[in-house]
Design a protein around this motif. Structure first.
Motif, PDB file in Angstrom:
ATOM      1  N   ALA A 269       0.828  -1.207   0.000  1.00 52.94           N
ATOM      2  CA  ALA A 269       0.000   0.000   0.000  1.00 52.94           C
ATOM      3  C   ALA A 269       0.864   1.260   0.000  1.00 52.94           C
ATOM      4  O   ALA A 269       0.581   2.223  -0.729  1.00 52.94           O
ATOM      5  N   ARG A 270       1.927   1.264   0.807  1.00 51.58           N
ATOM      6  CA  ARG A 270       2.815   2.430   0.859  1.00 51.58           C
ATOM      7  C   ARG A 270       3.482   2.663  -0.501  1.00 51.58           C
ATOM      8  O   ARG A 270       3.620   3.805  -0.955  1.00 51.58           O
ATOM      9  N   LEU A 271       3.914   1.595  -1.143  1.00 48.54           N
ATOM     10  CA  LEU A 271       4.545   1.734  -2.455  1.00 48.54           C
ATOM     11  C   LEU A 271       3.565   2.283  -3.477  1.00 48.54           C
ATOM     12  O   LEU A 271       3.911   3.159  -4.280  1.00 48.54           O
ATOM     13  N   ARG A 272       2.332   1.799  -3.460  1.00 48.36           N
ATOM     14  CA  ARG A 272       1.330   2.281  -4.415  1.00 48.36           C
ATOM     15  C   ARG A 272       0.999   3.753  -4.191  1.00 48.36           C
ATOM     16  O   ARG A 272       0.700   4.482  -5.144  1.00 48.36           O
TER      17      ARG A 272
ATOM     18  N   ARG B 176       3.043   6.007  -3.362  1.00 54.59           N
ATOM     19  CA  ARG B 176       4.193   6.867  -3.633  1.00 54.59           C
ATOM     20  C   ARG B 176       4.828   6.597  -4.993  1.00 54.59           C
ATOM     21  O   ARG B 176       6.026   6.787  -5.178  1.00 54.59           O
ATOM     22  N   LEU B 177       4.036   6.150  -5.933  1.00 55.47           N
ATOM     23  CA  LEU B 177       4.587   5.809  -7.238  1.00 55.47           C
ATOM     24  C   LEU B 177       5.287   6.991  -7.893  1.00 55.47           C
ATOM     25  O   LEU B 177       6.230   6.806  -8.668  1.00 55.47           O
ATOM     26  N   HIS B 178       4.837   8.203  -7.606  1.00 65.10           N
ATOM     27  CA  HIS B 178       5.396   9.394  -8.238  1.00 65.10           C
ATOM     28  C   HIS B 178       6.642   9.902  -7.532  1.00 65.10           C
ATOM     29  O   HIS B 178       7.271  10.857  -7.987  1.00 65.10           O
ATOM     30  N   GLN B 179       7.013   9.246  -6.434  1.00 61.36           N
ATOM     31  CA  GLN B 179       8.138   9.710  -5.633  1.00 61.36           C
ATOM     32  C   GLN B 179       9.345   8.798  -5.785  1.00 61.36           C
ATOM     33  O   GLN B 179       9.234   7.659  -6.247  1.00 61.36           O
ATOM     34  N   SER B 180      10.493   9.312  -5.371  1.00 57.26           N
ATOM     35  CA  SER B 180      11.684   8.477  -5.238  1.00 57.26           C
ATOM     36  C   SER B 180      11.554   7.696  -3.942  1.00 57.26           C
ATOM     37  O   SER B 180      11.326   8.284  -2.871  1.00 57.26           O
ATOM     38  N   ILE B 181      11.653   6.378  -4.011  1.00 60.79           N
ATOM     39  CA  ILE B 181      11.366   5.519  -2.861  1.00 60.79           C
ATOM     40  C   ILE B 181      12.604   4.750  -2.443  1.00 60.79           C
ATOM     41  O   ILE B 181      13.292   4.155  -3.273  1.00 60.79           O
ATOM     42  N   SER B 182      12.879   4.764  -1.157  1.00 65.37           N
ATOM     43  CA  SER B 182      13.974   3.991  -0.578  1.00 65.37           C
ATOM     44  C   SER B 182      13.397   2.751   0.099  1.00 65.37           C
ATOM     45  O   SER B 182      12.550   2.870   0.996  1.00 65.37           O
ATOM     46  N   ILE B 183      13.836   1.575  -0.302  1.00 65.02           N
ATOM     47  CA  ILE B 183      13.360   0.341   0.325  1.00 65.02           C
ATOM     48  C   ILE B 183      13.865   0.271   1.759  1.00 65.02           C
ATOM     49  O   ILE B 183      13.146  -0.199   2.659  1.00 65.02           O
ATOM     50  N   ASP B 184      15.090   0.762   2.018  1.00 64.56           N
ATOM     51  CA  ASP B 184      15.589   0.808   3.388  1.00 64.56           C
ATOM     52  C   ASP B 184      14.682   1.678   4.256  1.00 64.56           C
ATOM     53  O   ASP B 184      14.349   1.322   5.395  1.00 64.56           O
TER      54      ASP B 184
ATOM     55  N   GLU C 228       4.012  -1.920 -10.451  1.00 66.60           N
ATOM     56  CA  GLU C 228       2.920  -1.008 -10.125  1.00 66.60           C
ATOM     57  C   GLU C 228       3.030   0.304 -10.898  1.00 66.60           C
ATOM     58  O   GLU C 228       2.010   0.906 -11.271  1.00 66.60           O
ATOM     59  N   ARG C 229       4.249   0.760 -11.146  1.00 70.25           N
ATOM     60  CA  ARG C 229       4.414   1.967 -11.953  1.00 70.25           C
ATOM     61  C   ARG C 229       3.958   1.726 -13.386  1.00 70.25           C
ATOM     62  O   ARG C 229       3.278   2.568 -13.991  1.00 70.25           O
TER      63      ARG C 229
ATOM     64  N   GLY D  66       6.246  11.112 -15.576  1.00 70.86           N
ATOM     65  CA  GLY D  66       6.421  11.863 -14.337  1.00 70.86           C
ATOM     66  C   GLY D  66       5.468  11.416 -13.249  1.00 70.86           C
ATOM     67  O   GLY D  66       5.836  11.350 -12.071  1.00 70.86           O
ATOM     68  N   GLU D  67       4.233  11.087 -13.621  1.00 77.04           N
ATOM     69  CA  GLU D  67       3.229  10.652 -12.652  1.00 77.04           C
ATOM     70  C   GLU D  67       3.617   9.352 -11.959  1.00 77.04           C
ATOM     71  O   GLU D  67       3.152   9.066 -10.858  1.00 77.04           O
ATOM     72  N   VAL D  68       4.461   8.553 -12.610  1.00 73.32           N
ATOM     73  CA  VAL D  68       4.862   7.274 -12.010  1.00 73.32           C
ATOM     74  C   VAL D  68       6.324   7.279 -11.584  1.00 73.32           C
ATOM     75  O   VAL D  68       6.941   6.226 -11.420  1.00 73.32           O
ATOM     76  N   GLY D  69       6.880   8.483 -11.400  1.00 73.52           N
ATOM     77  CA  GLY D  69       8.192   8.583 -10.768  1.00 73.52           C
ATOM     78  C   GLY D  69       9.389   8.617 -11.680  1.00 73.52           C
ATOM     79  O   GLY D  69      10.525   8.497 -11.215  1.00 73.52           O
TER      80      GLY D  69
END
Length: 341
Positions: A238-241, A243-251, A283-284, A304-307
């Motif tokens: 859910a958190r990943l979905r 924030r698809l438009h953001q830079s995401i750190s798995i850590d 998901e992106r 851009g909408e998907v990061g």
């Protein structure tokens, strides 16, 4: 070419009828092109020679029993193609698939015998389960409808699957993916192989189907996540979905969930079959497909909408994963484009 269409209770009657109709059209085009004899001859065969009731409720009559097709045909096994049936249970729970395969063991045994005598065996859609049960797919990736892939992998963990190819010819094993065009594509392949690509194209035009079909993976691009019981992984998804438009750190995500990075990756793979990064990519792409289907946003805006700030990088990823460009996907699947046309 002699084709034996194997009939079973609760098989796909539509597949059988579609194969017959495609072969009739191929024979017609061959005759119009000056062919002296039909390209295809076919026989419908059940285990005992009796009619069967497919899952659509429309009975199919058999021409003979499978043992007769195996032993009494004047045509050698090496010149026969047996097409195994699709089974409706393959879209159900794994335990129901196992029950169906157990019920179909007499068919499996006869198909094995035909193959051992040098014959060719083909499957479309969930017929791949029968080929796997017969032990014929060990060296080859299995093709099937995308909805059945997870169950196939669960029941046959040592075998590979291929969701990117519409049809694969491994010599004496032929596999086609699922869907309404699988019968047509199988017959078109045989026309090209036994006669010519030019004739296959003419048959495709007569049937009004694409000679080179859309990659199966494109149809599955927007499917929902498979259910599982790991609450922590569901929260991570859910958190990943979100924030698809953001830079995401798995850590960073693991820290939010109060588990280690290693534990998150392990549990994520157990629950979904994917790493967190691969899931994020999926998901992106899914979100991009949804935007292509339901909006008129430009490709750059969608990226851009998907990061992805680099449109060209996302375009390359999209084409590599889905087998077509973003523009092709929009033309193929957008109801807005269809309505405008």
């Amino acid at each position: 070419m002699r084709v034996v269409l194997v009939l079973t209770e609760r098989c796909s009657g539509a597949l059988t009828v579609s194969l017959v109709e495609a072969m009739i059209m191929a024979n017609y085009c061959h005759h119009k092109a000056g062919g002296d004899s039909p390209l295809f001859e076919w026989t419908l065969a059940s285990v005992d020679g009796q009619p069967v009731l497919p899952f659509n409720g429309l009975p199919l009559a058999a021409d003979c029993a499978l043992p007769e097709a195996l032993s009494n045909s004047p045509i050698p096994a090496t010149e026969q193609v047996w097409v195994v049936p699709s089974i409706i249970e393959a879209v159900s729970r794994p335990e129901r698939i196992v029950q169906a395969l157990t019920r179909l063991q007499p068919v499996v045994t006869l198909v094995q015998s035909h193959y051992q005598r040098g014959g060719v065996v083909a499957s479309a859609c969930t017929g791949a389960f029968l080929l796997a049960e017969a032990g014929l797919l060990t060296p080859y990736p299995a093709l099937m409808h995308w909805r059945s892939e997870a169950s196939f992998q669960q029941l046959f963990p040592g075998l590979r699957t291929d969701t990117r190819t519409a049809l694969a010819d491994y010599g004496r094993i032929v596999c086609a993916t699922g869907g309404s065009q699988s019968a047509a594509q199988m017959v078109l392949h045989w026309v090209a192989k036994e006669h010519s690509e030019a004739l296959a194209l003419e048959v495709a035009k007569l049937m009004q189907v694409d000679r080179h079909p859309t990659a199966p993976v494109a149809y599955a691009a927007t499917q929902a996540d498979a259910p599982h019981n790991d609450d922590k992984v569901r929260l991570a998804q859910a958190r990943l979905r979100e924030r698809l438009h953001q830079s995401i750190s798995i850590d960073g995500l693991a820290a939010e969930l109060a588990i280690s990075d290693r534990q998150l990756k392990r549990r994520f793979a157990q629950a979904t079959g994917l790493s967190p990064l691969k899931y994020l990519q999926k998901e992106r792409l899914k979100r991009a497909c949804q935007l292509l289907e339901n909006s008129r946003l430009t490709s750059a805006r969608i990226a851009g909408e998907v990061g992805y700030q680099d449109e060209s990088n996302f375009r390359r990823l999209f084409k590599r994963e889905l087998g077509m460009t973003m523009e092709h996907y929009r033309r193929r699947f957008s109801p807005r484009i269809s309505a405008a046309d």
